[in-house]
Design a protein around this motif. Structure first.
Motif: not given
Length: 452
Positions: A187-212
């Motif tokens: 489904p086309s989520l517009g603004v909500q889709g942009a927000a969800i994408s931002t959160v998911i990418s940050r969550a993955i980055a958080l795991v990686i930066i603690f590993y670093i």
């Protein structure tokens, strides 16, 4: 390689170019939302732009711990006190986790009320509120990324945070494409889709930066460590962070007040400001990178009591910052209509935006004064002076002049930009006087920490 030999190899260029790319990608991540949403709806762009004004306030609150972390760690490492540098790292992660969780919950509860206080047009409220609740509700993830990033940069590992940001941006752009426009049958989520994408990418980055962090510094944190916060380290962090946050909070709230004035002009003016500021953020990149790299170097030099070297380092960085900021502003002004055309085809937005970009040729050198010298003063431990001057200038110059010229004399966004110019130059000249006075030499924080 010993820590001492590593520190001696740190140079402004070695620190700055990865910071520049990292900051470029951070801004690209925000602009990816704006650019992709501009293909979806101009109203969506305005809604996200206003929401981001509030989210910037949250970043300020998280950033005050990160700033204190950088200053303390670099001064401790400059003084060859590795043990306390590590202790500060643990305290900063714990403190920012607690603060960010509280703020994340608060933003979810109060998002609509805050947006209404900003005089947001009613038609923008649903999208702005949705974006703010999703990104703001998970903003504690960004707080932890900022804190661990500050730790790594303080030790000189600016390349690691750069590569992390590259990955995070790629994930966000892919997520935007899929979720905003509804690719692959979703489904086309517009603004909500942009927000969800931002959160998911940050969550993955958080795991990686603690590993670093664990890989580079052999640094691990367990639950017991999170609740062990030595009082003197926490006191020093807050002693740096609270005044720093005060200045940044003053800046962002003054910007919110000015945004309120712009909403009085109309939605088109609001959208013009969002697009123009997106371009201005890229102009500021070199100044930001030079400021952060200089701050790290000066922290080391102050910790080692090399005051003359610190003084010369800041002045050289200032010259670089001013020269590059003028060059960038001129280049952006020449191609302003083409660059603004990436976001919109609205002729009025293109016309006004081009005038605003032209004015940045005067604005950006003044901003360089503030970025480089305020960062240098803080690295030296001179924390309160920039805060007091900043608050007085923002509310005594920027806000009233913006209203007077922009609304009362009906100069619109041009009047607002003239207010920004006055604010930046007055503060910048005062900061230059402060640095030349060398009053900061008596503000060395590590000295106080060791004595406590």
């Amino acid at each position: 390689m010993s820590l001492e030999s590593k520190n001696r190899k740190l140079t402004l260029f070695a620190l700055t170019w990865p910071i520049f790319i990292e900051q470029f990608l951070h801004m690209l991540m925000g602009n990816a939302d704006t650019l992709m949403l501009s293909q979806y709806s101009d109203n969506s762009v305005a809604a996200v732009g206003v929401s981001n004004q509030i989210l910037f306030l949250l970043i300020v609150m998280f950033g005050f711990i990160a700033t204190g972390t950088t200053i303390l760690i670099t001064q401790y490492l400059g003084a060859n006190n590795v043990k306390d540098a590590k202790a500060v790292s643990t305290v900063s992660i714990s403190a920012n986790l607690i603060i960010s969780l509280i703020l994340s919950v608060a933003i979810v509860i109060a998002s609509e009320d805050i947006l209404l206080l900003m005089n947001l047009p009613v038609e923008l409220l649903p999208e702005a509120s949705a974006y703010l609740k999703i990104v703001g509700g998970f903003s504690f993830i960004q707080a932890l990324i900022m804190t661990v990033s500050a730790i790594l940069k303080s030790y000189g590992y600016t390349k690691d945070t750069m590569f992390l940001t590259i990955g995070m941006n790629l994930l966000n752009i892919i997520g935007n494409y899929v979720l905003i426009f509804g690719a692959f049958g979703l489904p086309s989520l517009g603004v909500q889709g942009a927000a969800i994408s931002t959160v998911i990418s940050r969550a993955i980055a958080l795991v990686i930066i603690f590993y670093i962090l664990k890989k580079r510094l052999y640094f691990t944190i367990n639950l017991k460590d999170l609740f062990k916060m030595p009082v003197h380290h926490l006191k020093n962090l807050l002693g740096i962070g609270i005044p720093t946050a005060g200045e940044q909070l003053s800046y962002n709230t003054s910007q919110m007040a000015i945004t309120f004035f712009i909403t009085m002009i109309g939605t088109e003016a609001l959208t013009t400001r969002v697009y123009t500021q997106n371009l201005m953020m890229f102009m500021m990149l070199f100044s930001i990178a030079i400021s952060q790299g200089t701050q790290i170097l000066i922290g080391y030099l102050i910790g080692a009591k090399e005051f003359d070297s610190a003084y010369k380092r800041a002045m050289k960085s200032l010259y670089y910052g001013i020269a590059i900021s003028i060059l960038m502003a001129v280049l952006f002004s020449i191609f302003s209509e083409t660059l603004l055309g990436i976001f919109t085809s609205n002729e009025r937005i293109l016309e006004v935006g081009a005038v605003l970009v032209l004015l940045t040729i005067i604005l950006e050198p003044g901003r360089s004064f503030n970025m480089v010298l305020i960062g240098s003063l803080r690295a030296a431990g001179d924390i309160r002076f920039p805060t007091y001057v900043g608050i007085l200038a923002m509310w005594g110059i920027a806000v009233p002049v913006a209203y007077t010229l922009g609304i009362h004399f009906e100069l619109g966004l041009v009047g607002v930009w003239l207010a920004f110019i006055a604010d930046e130059w007055v503060r910048g000249i005062i900061m230059l006087y402060r640095w030349r006075s060398r009053a900061w030499e008596s503000k060395r924080i590590v000295q106080k920490a060791v004595a406590s």
